[in-house]
Enzyme design. Structure first.
Site, short mmCIF file in Angstrom:
data_model
loop_
_atom_site.label_atom_id
_atom_site.label_comp_id
_atom_site.label_asym_id
_atom_site.label_seq_id
_atom_site.Cartn_x
_atom_site.Cartn_y
_atom_site.Cartn_z
N ASP A 92 0.88 -1.17 0.00
CA ASP A 92 0.00 0.00 0.00
C ASP A 92 0.92 1.22 0.00
O ASP A 92 2.00 1.20 0.58
CB ASP A 92 -0.91 -0.02 1.23
N ASP A 265 -8.16 -7.22 1.32
CA ASP A 265 -7.15 -7.24 2.38
C ASP A 265 -7.77 -6.61 3.61
O ASP A 265 -8.65 -5.75 3.50
CB ASP A 265 -5.91 -6.40 2.00
N CYS A 303 -14.24 -26.70 11.23
CA CYS A 303 -12.93 -26.22 10.74
C CYS A 303 -11.91 -27.34 10.92
O CYS A 303 -11.87 -27.99 11.97
CB CYS A 303 -12.52 -24.98 11.53
N CYS A 305 -8.57 -26.86 10.78
CA CYS A 305 -7.24 -26.27 11.00
C CYS A 305 -6.55 -26.97 12.17
O CYS A 305 -7.17 -27.68 12.95
CB CYS A 305 -7.34 -24.75 11.24
N CYS A 308 -8.20 -26.29 15.60
CA CYS A 308 -9.48 -26.96 15.82
C CYS A 308 -9.31 -28.48 15.93
O CYS A 308 -10.09 -29.15 16.60
CB CYS A 308 -10.46 -26.59 14.72
N HIS A 334 -6.24 -19.65 13.67
CA HIS A 334 -7.58 -20.13 13.26
C HIS A 334 -8.30 -19.10 12.39
O HIS A 334 -8.85 -19.44 11.34
CB HIS A 334 -8.43 -20.51 14.48
ZN LIG Z 1 -9.89 -23.76 13.09
#
Ligand SMILES: [Zn+2]
Length: 367
Positions: A92, A265, A303, A305, A308, A334
């Site tokens: 930016d 973004d 989720c 991830c 999780c 997360h």
């Molecule tokens: Zn997660």
């Protein structure tokens, strides 16, 4: 070759998928960029971003210019080498800092007189200099210097800033020297559609590699932002990528993808994580609430991830309440993963001509 290829267009909305070619790789659109203002996504390390398939970050040219300074980054071999990040990078220009009173002394047609918050010195950043700084930093995509105003100014103020932004865009384009770097223009005009039209038409004629819709998501209501996006899009060539700066909430990303936005973004996902506000498929969850003290389920059962799969809400609640930094890292991981995965799912849905159904189901569950 054009830097952007459109590969799929939805039949029932403006949603689309494509590829943005950059010097550090091809980026499947629509995509979301985590914000690394000083070269780091707060509480999320580069290897984790790679694992999440985050292929692009945005950093701030002006902040890097102040600290560590252009010389050090040049000596290091450019921003990618200095950050140790080998995927794509946007910079930016510093326009966004115009919203911060800590940073701005005053604005003239020649440029922005920025105040260095570290030592209070004042620096004149002209469009030519903003371009030179980004050319030297070596980001994959540079942004034009624009004049961003706070929400709620009057028409004359927005008109002035829009005219100035248009003139600056031309000066940025004329002084842009780095052939490995794309250059995006930024439209302004506040919430006035006729000003938005003027701004968009003028920048469209300059044939930038992409166009960003600037000065949005700063206080106007979401329907205004949606209208301005839809309206601006009418004046932008189909093959030009569209970037909406500053949007990072799952529902708003879906709304804007539906209106043809390709790039996003925001610091929102990581900032929310640091405040204990967690994205889940059933809507936001506040990890500091005492009901999570004995909750031995994951943050979001849908989720997959690392956090999780391995940790419970009770553990994350405990880390958060005891100010343990690892708690902030896990929560930031997360939230960042959640958005990266959402973008993947959005791209797949568009390719399968299923985006509108996907959006509806996501919204129903999220609310
Ligand atoms: Zn997660």
């Amino acid at each position: 070759m054009s830097c952007f290829e459109l590969t799929h267009e939805s039949e029932s909305s403006l949603a689309r998928a494509g590829v943005l070619h950059t010097a550090h790789g091809d980026l499947a659109t629509p995509f979301f960029m985590p914000v690394a203002t000083k070269g780091a996504v707060k509480f999320v390390e580069h290897p984790d971003l790679y694992k999440m398939k985050v292929d692009c970050l945005i950093t701030n040219a002006f902040i890097n210019y102040l600290k560590p300074g252009l010389q050090i980054i040049e000596k290091a071999g450019g921003l990618h080498k200095f950050f140790g990040w080998d995927k794509s990078l946007f910079t930016d220009s510093g326009g966004f800092q115009l919203l911060s009173e800590d940073f701005v002394d005053h604005v003239t047609n020649n440029g922005v007189h920025f105040r260095n918050p570290f030592d209070k010195s004042v620096h004149l950043i002209t469009p030519e200099q903003a371009t030179h700084i980004q050319n030297t930093l070596g980001s994959d995509v540079a942004m034009c210097l624009d004049h961003v105003l706070h929400f709620g100014k009057n028409r004359l103020e927005y008109f002035d800033a829009m005219v100035r932004t248009t003139e600056w865009a031309l000066r940025c384009k004329e002084s842009h020297k780095n052939n490995n770097q794309l250059l995006f223009g930024i439209t302004q005009g506040g919430t006035f559609l006729d000003l938005r039209k003027k701004s968009t038409l003028a920048l469209e004629a300059m044939e930038f590699d992409g166009l960003a819709l600037g000065g949005l998501c700063i206080g106007e209501d979401p329907s205004t932002m949606h209208n301005i996006t839809e309206y601006s899009k009418r004046f932008i060539a189909k093959e030009r990528p569209i970037y909406l700066m500053g949007v990072g909430s799952p529902l708003e990303i879906l709304n804007l993808v539906e209106r043809g936005v390709d790039i996003f973004d925001s610091a929102y996902p990581t900032r929310m994580a640091r405040h204990g506000r967690i994205f889940t498929h059933k809507g936001p969850l506040l990890i500091n609430r005492s009901l999570h003290k004995e909750s031995f389920t994951s943050l979001d059962p849908e989720c997959d991830c690392f956090v999780c799969r391995n940790h419970t809400r009770a553990y994350l609640h405990h880390l958060f309440k005891t100010y343990e930094q690892n708690g902030l890292m896990l929560l930031s991981y997360h939230n960042t993963y959640f958005i990266a995965k959402l973008m993947q799912e959005i791209r797949t849905a568009i390719k399968e001509n299923n985006f509108e159904k996907f959006k509806k189901e996501f919204e129903q569950q999220y609310k």
